[in-house]
Write an enzyme that holds these catalytic residues in place. Structure first.
Site, PDB file in Angstrom:
ATOM      1  N   CYS A   1       0.828  -1.098  -0.009  1.00 16.13           N
ATOM      2  CA  CYS A   1      -0.655   0.138   0.267  1.00 16.13           C
ATOM      3  C   CYS A   1       0.935   1.030   0.052  1.00 16.13           C
ATOM      4  O   CYS A   1       0.022   2.127  -0.242  1.00 16.13           O
ATOM      5  CB  CYS A   1      -1.003  -0.139   0.874  1.00 16.13           C
ATOM      6  SG  CYS A   1      -0.914  -1.474   2.557  1.00 16.13           S
TER       7      CYS A   1
ATOM      8  N   CYS B   1      -2.865  -3.915   8.275  1.00 13.05           N
ATOM      9  CA  CYS B   1      -2.850  -3.114   8.957  1.00 13.05           C
ATOM     10  C   CYS B   1      -2.679  -2.898  10.621  1.00 13.05           C
ATOM     11  O   CYS B   1      -1.418  -2.685  10.355  1.00 13.05           O
ATOM     12  CB  CYS B   1      -3.681  -1.722   8.592  1.00 13.05           C
ATOM     13  SG  CYS B   1      -4.646  -1.450   6.801  1.00 13.05           S
TER      14      CYS B   1
END
Lengths: 126, 181
Positions: A37, A105
């Site tokens: 990302c 995450c």
């Protein structure tokens, strides 16, 4: 994508944002990057007598990455290094209600904690 | 299912393709499956034409953009950028972190010219990395096995840096947007 209330809360009021002097004896710094990302996360711990007395982070990434690192700094404050090492990303997932696509995450935040502890230990190995 | 995006569009499978050639190939193929041609066809044929037209569109959208084309090719070579992979390069991460901080500060202070300066610098870097992909892919697509093995991880690394730069440029756009708002 819909964020949970807890993610939004941490995103809007992130805890412990900031920087310690990484040259300081008591500081351990974890710097991790998620290439998928393009996120970068720095998590720092302040350690006294084997206990994390303070923690700070700086994350450039999505809302979930910011919330995960914000929560991580809250969780580890007051823990011993040994306790903090056992933190699992699943605790972050549960606390923040992260959807499956955002689990990575929380893994990044777990890795940042471990990297900070490693850094601290390496610097105090001798 | 049909073959690769390159096969779908009748293009050679390589990175170094000119945008006009990709466009021409796409227009050529979509004409064959245009709904007008199937106005009186059986329902099953109409559906098949529609599906094909969607596949062609996917192929075109992926191949026309150099970064997406490169990532697609990387995947075709069995190399992926995984969700839980870590970039083990503290110097690069530190640099990105500092550049992001600079940008965030410029944004908060409303320093539009500073945001624009950072944007221009990162665009230059972005272009430089795209240019670097051409010789790397030439090696990946070449006959020399050692050269291929050497170039593939470097393609991946370059694409990772491109992702960080793309994310950075998105932030620049956002900063410039809120100035205009």
């Amino acid at each position: 994508m819909a964020y949970s209330d807890k993610v939004i809360e941490h995103y809007e009021n992130p805890r412990n944002v900031g920087t310690f002097d990484k040259g300081d004896e008591e500081i351990g710094t974890g710097l991790v990057g998620a290439p998928a990302c393009g996120d970068v996360m720095r998590l720092q711990i302040k350690v006294k007598d084997g206990v994390i007395t303070d923690a700070k982070f700086k994350t450039f990434g999505c809302g979930s990455a910011i919330a995960s690192s914000s929560l991580a700094t809250e969780m580890i404050k007051g823990m011993t290094l040994e306790q903090a090492e056992t933190i699992k990303n699943t605790q972050i997932v549960e606390e923040l209600n992260l959807p499956p696509v955002k689990i990575h995450c929380s893994v990044l935040a777990e890795d940042a904690i471990k990297a900070a502890i490693d850094d601290y230990k390496k610097r105090h190995a001798r | 299912m049909s073959g690769s995006y390159f096969e779908l569009l009748g293009l050679p499978e390589r990175f170094d393709l000119a945008r006009p050639a990709i466009e021409a190939a796409y227009l050529d193929r979509t004409r064959e499956v245009h709904p007008d041609r199937f106005a009186t066809a059986a329902a099953s044929e109409r559906v098949a034409a529609l599906q094909r037209s969607m596949q062609l569109n996917d192929a075109y959208q992926t191949l026309r953009q150099p970064v997406r084309r490169a990532e697609y090719l990387l995947n075709r070579h069995g190399v992926f950028i995984g969700d839980n992979e870590r970039l083990d390069d503290a110097a690069f991460l530190m640099e990105i972190l500092e550049l992001r901080e600079e940008l965030a500060e410029a944004r908060v202070a409303g320093k539009l010219d500073e945001v624009a300066r950072l944007q221009a610098e990162m665009r230059r870097r972005h272009r430089g990395l795209l240019d670097a992909l051409i010789p790397l892919f030439a090696a990946v697509e070449g006959d020399d096995a050692a050269g291929r093995a050497d170039a593939l991880p470097r393609v991946k690394r370059t694409l990772i840096e491109l992702r960080y730069l793309a994310r950075y440029l998105e932030e620049c756009d956002a900063a410039l947007d809120d100035e205009e708002a």
